[in-house]
Motif scaffolding. Structure first.
Motif, short mmCIF file in Angstrom:
data_model
loop_
_atom_site.label_atom_id
_atom_site.label_comp_id
_atom_site.label_asym_id
_atom_site.label_seq_id
_atom_site.Cartn_x
_atom_site.Cartn_y
_atom_site.Cartn_z
N UNK A 14 48.09 -25.46 104.76
CA UNK A 14 48.66 -24.37 105.46
C UNK A 14 50.06 -24.73 105.89
N UNK A 15 50.32 -26.13 106.21
CA UNK A 15 51.80 -26.83 106.66
C UNK A 15 52.38 -26.88 105.40
N UNK A 16 51.73 -27.19 104.02
CA UNK A 16 52.38 -27.39 102.61
C UNK A 16 52.76 -26.13 102.29
N UNK A 17 51.99 -24.97 102.56
CA UNK A 17 52.21 -23.54 102.06
C UNK A 17 53.59 -23.17 102.78
N UNK A 18 53.71 -23.52 103.98
CA UNK A 18 54.82 -23.05 105.11
C UNK A 18 56.19 -23.86 104.35
N UNK A 19 56.01 -24.81 104.17
CA UNK A 19 57.34 -25.79 103.66
C UNK A 19 57.45 -25.61 102.16
N UNK A 37 58.69 -23.42 111.98
CA UNK A 37 57.97 -22.53 113.44
C UNK A 37 57.94 -20.92 113.10
N UNK A 38 59.38 -20.50 112.66
CA UNK A 38 59.38 -19.16 112.55
C UNK A 38 58.48 -18.59 111.45
N UNK A 39 58.25 -19.25 110.63
CA UNK A 39 57.52 -18.85 109.03
C UNK A 39 55.92 -18.79 109.86
N UNK A 40 55.63 -19.70 110.54
CA UNK A 40 54.12 -19.73 111.18
C UNK A 40 53.93 -18.62 111.86
N UNK A 41 55.02 -17.73 112.63
CA UNK A 41 54.67 -16.46 113.23
C UNK A 41 54.25 -15.32 112.48
N UNK A 42 54.82 -15.52 111.21
CA UNK A 42 54.52 -14.47 110.30
C UNK A 42 53.26 -14.57 109.57
N UNK A 43 52.92 -15.87 109.42
CA UNK A 43 51.87 -16.28 108.33
C UNK A 43 50.58 -17.01 108.77
N UNK A 44 50.59 -17.77 109.92
CA UNK A 44 49.50 -18.58 110.58
C UNK A 44 48.30 -17.36 111.17
N UNK A 45 47.33 -17.59 110.50
CA UNK A 45 46.47 -16.55 111.10
C UNK A 45 46.31 -16.58 112.67
N UNK A 46 46.50 -17.89 113.21
CA UNK A 46 46.20 -18.03 114.64
C UNK A 46 47.66 -17.66 115.25
N UNK A 47 48.60 -17.05 114.58
CA UNK A 47 49.75 -16.66 115.42
C UNK A 47 50.50 -15.44 114.99
N UNK A 57 44.66 -13.85 102.06
CA UNK A 57 44.29 -15.32 101.64
C UNK A 57 45.53 -15.88 100.86
N UNK A 58 45.65 -17.44 100.91
CA UNK A 58 46.76 -18.08 100.46
C UNK A 58 46.41 -18.93 99.46
N UNK A 59 47.28 -19.27 98.27
CA UNK A 59 47.09 -20.14 97.35
C UNK A 59 48.31 -20.90 97.00
N UNK A 60 48.10 -22.21 96.75
CA UNK A 60 49.17 -23.12 96.37
C UNK A 60 48.92 -23.38 94.95
N UNK A 68 52.92 -29.33 94.75
CA UNK A 68 52.81 -27.87 95.01
C UNK A 68 54.08 -27.64 94.20
N UNK A 69 53.89 -26.34 93.38
CA UNK A 69 54.98 -25.78 92.70
C UNK A 69 55.08 -24.40 92.83
N UNK A 70 54.15 -23.70 93.68
CA UNK A 70 54.34 -22.26 93.69
C UNK A 70 53.20 -21.72 94.89
N UNK A 71 53.44 -20.74 95.44
CA UNK A 71 52.42 -20.21 96.33
C UNK A 71 52.28 -18.82 96.09
N UNK A 72 51.52 -17.93 96.78
CA UNK A 72 51.21 -16.65 96.99
C UNK A 72 50.32 -16.22 97.83
#
Length: 384
Positions: A14-19, A37-47, A57-60, A68-72
């Motif tokens: 998840x950290x790699x997904x955010x970054x 940190x701000x991205x986590x407020x939009x994406x992290x299931x716990x926040x 669901x998230x994929x890299x 990592x070269x992409x995400x969705x």
């Protein structure tokens, strides 16, 4: 490239997904990284407040060397109801290197997930709700970064379309520059003093912030319920947004228009946080966090965005409703002057909302960026 697409299933992933965006877009001069940190407020299931009414669901995507070269993301929003959302699932958090195979693999993965959920259409990108960050940037790549507006490189549109997604709606963002503008004269021609008769205007009450936020949320939802793509702002989402921006909010950032004791208009302006975070990177050092805290307390904002804007549903399309809209615009611009803001961005506005686009263009607003919403059909899964 033949990428490998894997689900995000750990905190490290998840950290790699955010970054990922700030890593793959680091060489683009026009990209400014938001805080992880701000991205986590939009994406992290716990926040993220999205998870109170949806699931995702998230994929890299990884290259052969394991980088990592992409995400969705693919998400189901339980608040997206009504005929226009029938059978619709959504995708978002869409970022990738300049490689058609990577994008195709990501799109196919998200589409497959939503097929398993019984969806017939995939629409996006949204992070994660249409009320947060909406669309793929298709024009305005060099515009300065703005709060809650995504940035994407120019190549992604072609790759997305090659992967079977087609453009269904364009979202416009307009900006007012108060430096040397003749807005006052133009608003005067509209007879603002006459239009204000019978209405009262008040700022946001910082000592009753939660109450005012709920009043504004309800009016906004009623105002826009008939518009394309509408998904109501949930109480949890409004609470989360106010909490996130609370240290930077001022009473002038909220406008409430009332008539005979009834709330008939509401607008909320957020300062452009990129002005104090833009040079710190996505993951600031301890010194960087100290700089951020100092700037938040001492530095005045010169730009910001109207994120919520609504007129009581019973007045929509009426002469009184038009007057309320103009009062809101007038007040936002007046209050921007009080707080020192010079650049006020209004977005997004649907491309076929001609009533709104004609007014803001007549007032001298300039189009700064356009975002595309794309769709692709989903083939149902065959029973084994």
């Amino acid at each position: 490239m033949s990428p490998i697409v894997r689900p995000v299933s750990s905190k490290r992933e998840l950290a790699a997904f955010l970054a990922l965006p700030r890593r793959i877009y680091a060489d683009f001069a026009d990209y400014v990284a938001p805080l992880d940190y701000d991205r986590a407020q939009l994406i992290d299931p716990g926040k993220s407040a999205f998870w109170t009414h949806g699931e995702a669901a998230y994929w890299l995507a990884y290259d052969p060397a394991g980088r990592p070269v992409g995400r969705i993301s693919a998400q189901v929003d339980n608040l997206a109801t009504g005929p226009q959302h029938e059978g619709a699932g959504f995708f978002g958090c869409f970022d990738a290197i300049d490689d058609a195979e990577v994008v195709a693999a990501l799109v196919a993965t998200a589409r497959g997930y939503l097929a398993g959920k019984g969806k017939r259409v995939m629409r996006g990108p949204f992070t994660l709700s249409i009320n947060a960050e909406s669309g793929l940037l298709i024009e305005g790549f060099t515009a300065p970064p703005m709060v809650l507006m995504p940035w994407h490189p120019p190549y992604l549109r072609a790759h997305l379309e090659a992967a079977g997604c087609h453009l269904v709606k364009v979202l416009h963002s307009y900006a007012f520059d108060r430096r040397g503008s003749d807005l006052g004269a133009k608003l005067g021609k509209l007879g603002m003093e006459r239009r204000r008769k019978g209405f009262s205007v008040r700022p946001m009450r910082m000592d009753h912030l939660a109450e005012d936020a709920e009043l504004g949320r309800r009016l906004f939802n009623g105002s826009w319920a008939g518009n394309w793509g509408f998904v109501p702002v949930s109480e949890a989402e409004m609470t989360a947004m106010i909490k996130a921006f609370r240290p930077l909010l001022k009473s002038e950032y909220g406008v409430f228009v009332e008539k005979d004791g009834e709330l008939v208009g509401f607008a909320l302006f957020l300062p452009n946080v990129y002005e104090i975070t833009g040079d710190l990177g996505g993951a600031p050092s301890p010194l960087g966090w100290l700089r951020l805290a100092w700037r938040g307390l001492r530095r005045p904002f010169t730009g910001g965005r109207a994120v919520l804007f609504g007129v009581a549903s019973r007045l929509v399309g009426s002469v009184s409703g038009a007057s309320v809209s103009l009062i809101l615009v007038d007040e936002l611009l007046r209050r921007a002057g009080i707080t020192g803001v010079q650049d006020l961005e209004c977005g997004w506005i649907l491309d076929d909302n001609y009533a709104m686009t004609s007014v803001v263009e007549w007032l001298g607003a300039q189009s700064t960026r356009r975002f595309g919403v794309f769709e692709t059909s989903i083939q149902p899964l065959r029973a084994e």
